[in-house]
Design an enzyme around this catalytic site. Structure first.
Site, PDB file in Angstrom:
ATOM      1  N   SER A 132      34.626  35.016  20.410  1.00 40.42           N
ATOM      2  CA  SER A 132      35.036  33.622  20.596  1.00 40.42           C
ATOM      3  C   SER A 132      33.919  32.821  21.235  1.00 40.42           C
ATOM      4  O   SER A 132      33.144  33.342  22.051  1.00 40.42           O
ATOM      5  CB  SER A 132      36.261  33.592  21.503  1.00 40.42           C
ATOM      6  OG  SER A 132      36.506  32.288  21.956  1.00 40.42           O
ATOM      7  N   TYR A 157      40.830  36.784  29.547  1.00 41.50           N
ATOM      8  CA  TYR A 157      40.779  36.824  28.080  1.00 41.50           C
ATOM      9  C   TYR A 157      39.329  36.649  27.609  1.00 41.50           C
ATOM     10  O   TYR A 157      38.802  37.460  26.845  1.00 41.50           O
ATOM     11  CB  TYR A 157      41.674  35.728  27.471  1.00 41.50           C
ATOM     12  CG  TYR A 157      41.254  35.335  26.075  1.00 41.50           C
ATOM     13  CD1 TYR A 157      41.546  36.148  24.994  1.00 41.50           C
ATOM     14  CD2 TYR A 157      40.519  34.161  25.847  1.00 41.50           C
ATOM     15  CE1 TYR A 157      41.124  35.801  23.712  1.00 41.50           C
ATOM     16  CE2 TYR A 157      40.096  33.811  24.580  1.00 41.50           C
ATOM     17  CZ  TYR A 157      40.395  34.629  23.519  1.00 41.50           C
ATOM     18  OH  TYR A 157      39.968  34.298  22.259  1.00 41.50           O
ATOM     19  N   LYS A 161      36.420  39.352  25.810  1.00 41.53           N
ATOM     20  CA  LYS A 161      35.621  39.149  24.586  1.00 41.53           C
ATOM     21  C   LYS A 161      34.145  39.431  24.889  1.00 41.53           C
ATOM     22  O   LYS A 161      33.445  40.096  24.126  1.00 41.53           O
ATOM     23  CB  LYS A 161      35.777  37.719  24.063  1.00 41.53           C
ATOM     24  CG  LYS A 161      37.150  37.394  23.505  1.00 41.53           C
ATOM     25  CD  LYS A 161      37.404  38.135  22.191  1.00 41.53           C
ATOM     26  CE  LYS A 161      38.789  37.907  21.638  1.00 41.53           C
ATOM     27  NZ  LYS A 161      39.154  38.796  20.545  1.00 41.53           N
ATOM     28  N   ASN A 206      50.025  27.028  23.001  1.00 43.32           N
ATOM     29  CA  ASN A 206      48.978  26.777  24.005  1.00 43.32           C
ATOM     30  C   ASN A 206      47.886  25.881  23.445  1.00 43.32           C
ATOM     31  O   ASN A 206      47.222  25.170  24.176  1.00 43.32           O
ATOM     32  CB  ASN A 206      48.313  28.097  24.418  1.00 43.32           C
ATOM     33  CG  ASN A 206      49.282  29.023  25.123  1.00 43.32           C
ATOM     34  OD1 ASN A 206      49.987  28.589  26.031  1.00 43.32           O
ATOM     35  ND2 ASN A 206      49.341  30.278  24.697  1.00 43.32           N
TER      36      ASN A 206
HETATM   37  C1  UD1 Z   1      41.364  27.675  23.798  1.00 44.62           C
HETATM   38  C2  UD1 Z   1      41.002  28.666  24.863  1.00 44.62           C
HETATM   39  C3  UD1 Z   1      39.875  29.522  24.329  1.00 44.62           C
HETATM   40  C4  UD1 Z   1      40.302  30.213  23.054  1.00 44.62           C
HETATM   41  C5  UD1 Z   1      40.722  29.143  22.051  1.00 44.62           C
HETATM   42  C6  UD1 Z   1      41.272  29.763  20.781  1.00 44.62           C
HETATM   43  C7  UD1 Z   1      41.578  27.612  26.979  1.00 44.62           C
HETATM   44  C8  UD1 Z   1      41.047  27.056  28.259  1.00 44.62           C
HETATM   45  N1  UD1 Z   1      40.641  27.978  26.071  1.00 44.62           N
HETATM   46  O1  UD1 Z   1      40.230  26.875  23.508  1.00 44.62           O
HETATM   47  O2  UD1 Z   1      39.522  30.476  25.301  1.00 44.62           O
HETATM   48  O3  UD1 Z   1      39.246  30.981  22.541  1.00 44.62           O
HETATM   49  O4  UD1 Z   1      41.747  28.332  22.613  1.00 44.62           O
HETATM   50  O5  UD1 Z   1      42.514  30.341  20.977  1.00 44.62           O
HETATM   51  O6  UD1 Z   1      42.779  27.742  26.783  1.00 44.62           O
HETATM   52  N2  UD1 Z   1      44.667  19.989  24.511  1.00 44.62           N
HETATM   53  C9  UD1 Z   1      45.528  18.962  24.899  1.00 44.62           C
HETATM   54  N3  UD1 Z   1      46.857  19.192  24.886  1.00 44.62           N
HETATM   55  C10 UD1 Z   1      47.424  20.390  24.509  1.00 44.62           C
HETATM   56  C11 UD1 Z   1      46.547  21.446  24.119  1.00 44.62           C
HETATM   57  C12 UD1 Z   1      45.184  21.206  24.141  1.00 44.62           C
HETATM   58  O7  UD1 Z   1      45.076  17.855  25.239  1.00 44.62           O
HETATM   59  O8  UD1 Z   1      48.653  20.544  24.545  1.00 44.62           O
HETATM   60  C13 UD1 Z   1      43.201  19.736  24.466  1.00 44.62           C
HETATM   61  C14 UD1 Z   1      42.368  20.650  25.352  1.00 44.62           C
HETATM   62  O9  UD1 Z   1      42.222  20.096  26.632  1.00 44.62           O
HETATM   63  C15 UD1 Z   1      41.047  20.709  24.555  1.00 44.62           C
HETATM   64  C16 UD1 Z   1      41.482  20.575  23.101  1.00 44.62           C
HETATM   65  O10 UD1 Z   1      42.788  19.983  23.151  1.00 44.62           O
HETATM   66  O11 UD1 Z   1      40.239  19.618  24.877  1.00 44.62           O
HETATM   67  C17 UD1 Z   1      41.568  21.903  22.365  1.00 44.62           C
HETATM   68  O12 UD1 Z   1      42.390  22.809  23.099  1.00 44.62           O
HETATM   69  P1  UD1 Z   1      42.820  24.248  22.523  1.00 44.62           P
HETATM   70  O13 UD1 Z   1      43.358  24.092  21.167  1.00 44.62           O
HETATM   71  O14 UD1 Z   1      43.693  24.905  23.553  1.00 44.62           O
HETATM   72  O15 UD1 Z   1      41.444  25.026  22.372  1.00 44.62           O
HETATM   73  P2  UD1 Z   1      40.298  25.329  23.470  1.00 44.62           P
HETATM   74  O16 UD1 Z   1      40.658  24.841  24.806  1.00 44.62           O
HETATM   75  O17 UD1 Z   1      39.008  24.876  22.900  1.00 44.62           O
END
Ligand code: UD1
Length: 347
Positions: A132, A157, A161, A206
């Protein structure tokens, strides 16, 4: 004779798309999965793989198996002659990993060690590992290339990796007949264009796009945007979203690379383009024709402002490049969500 490829975690979101691409490319995938992130279908198969069978009109070989079960792995390797392994099995919820670090290290690290030992015992020394972009931690520069320092992530997590990458690198250094491709995924989204397989998070999603899709379909009221005070154009987090079918094709390209006796290679799988949370909301509104309500809330701990790939090395050395853009990712995600409002389960 067609090559047999073991796919660990092959019933999950990314795994099922990889299995489909392997079949299309003429391989014989043998899938193991413990149903941690997969729904049982009507027969012995996971529902995701039952649907893959319907798409490609071919049977999928499957066995329910947990990678921490060394004896069962031995048995499996006695039964099949694999030419390589795609290793995707593992626990993957960042927040949960902070609560249950030992569980994450047990499954991800012990499971991988058992797998590598079994491979070694049976002379199967070709592996593609599902890593990742999280291994880069907080980017020191952008776009992220493969030489960017790693190990900076703060949750178990992400560390698991990183540790697995290090283990595989050490193994390839010690024994020259091992070949490994470590694929650093950016943010996989979307679904197969049939709308029959896609991401089916259990409970509250998530990740951003599954959540956005559930708001669009009316399963959730509004999206919480985690912070709008980042140093980005609109203040929301920027990520490199990649179509899951492009990502799956990257695994087929990696398998071909192993054939060159490549030793240990590392590649980013991303598009090279970053989009903000609000841009993603807008793109999904366009694809779905529905309004997506959101509220700005506090930042999520551990999130970085921006993260996107330099994917040039994969193009140069794997001959792989992401083909699908943002509109296609959202259209395919929306088709999957609309056809399967409750995912793979019936209600
Ligand atoms: C997340 C994980 C990362 C993992 C990847 C793939 C975290 C901190 N990181 O990455 O380790 O490899 O998923 O599974 O969890 N966001 C919102 N609202 C939400 C959800 C997300 O605003 O309800 C925003 C986040 O702040 C971020 C973006 O959307 O800026 C993408 O989030 P997400 O899809 O969770 O991916 P990552 O954080 O990049």
């Amino acid at each position: 004779m067609a090559e047999k490829i073991l796919v660990t975690g092959g019933a999950g979101y990314i795994g099922s798309h990889c299995v489909l691409e392997l079949l299309e490319a003429g391989y014989v995938p043998v899938v193991i999965d413990n149903f941690h992130n997969a729904i049982r279908g009507s027969d012995a198969l996971p529902e995701s793989l039952r649907r893959v069978e319907q798409i490609v009109h071919r049977p999928v070989l499957f066995q329910e198996l947990d990678i921490t079960d060394g004896a069962a792995l031995q048995e499996l390797f006695r039964k099949h002659q694999f030419s390589a392994v795609l290793h995707l099995a593992g626990l993957k919820a960042v927040g949960e990993s902070v609560q249950k670090p030992l569980e994450y290290y047990r499954v991800n690290l012990t499971g991988t060690i058992r797998l590598l030992e079994t491979m070694q015992a049976h002379g199967v020394k070709n592996i593609v590992f599902s890593s990742s972009a999280t291994v880069y931690g907080d980017p020191k520069y952008l776009p992220l290339d493969e030489n960017h320092p790693v190990g900076g992530c703060t949750n178990p997590y992400g560390k698991s990796k990183f540790f697995i990458e290090e283990m595989i690198r050490d193994l390839c250094k010690a024994e020259r007949d091992w070949n490994a491709v470590l694929l650093r995924y950016f943010n996989p989204i979307g679904a197969h264009e049939s709308g029959m397989i896609g991401e089916d998070p259990q409970g509250i999603p998530n990740n951003l796009m599954p959540y956005v899709a559930q708001v669009a379909v009316g399963r959730r009221e509004f999206l919480s945007v985690f912070g709008n005070d980042y140093k980005t154009d609109d203040g929301t987090g920027v990520r490199d979203y990649i179509h899951v079918v492009d990502l799956a094709k990257g695994h087929v390209a990696a398998l071909k690379k192993l054939k060159e006796n490549c030793g240990c290679k590392i590649y980013n799988l991303g598009t090279g383009t970053g989009y903000s949370v609000l841009q993603m909301v807008q793109a999904m509104e366009k694809a779905s024709g529905r309004e997506i309500k959101y509220k700005v809330t506090a930042r999520r701990e551990g999130d970085v402002a921006s993260c996107y790939a330099d994917p040039a090395l994969a193009e140069r050395e794997l001959g792989w490049k992401a083909a699908f853009g943002l509109d296609k990712m959202c259209e395919d995600l929306w088709r999957w969500q609309l056809q399967n409002p409750t995912g793979f389960s019936k209600n």
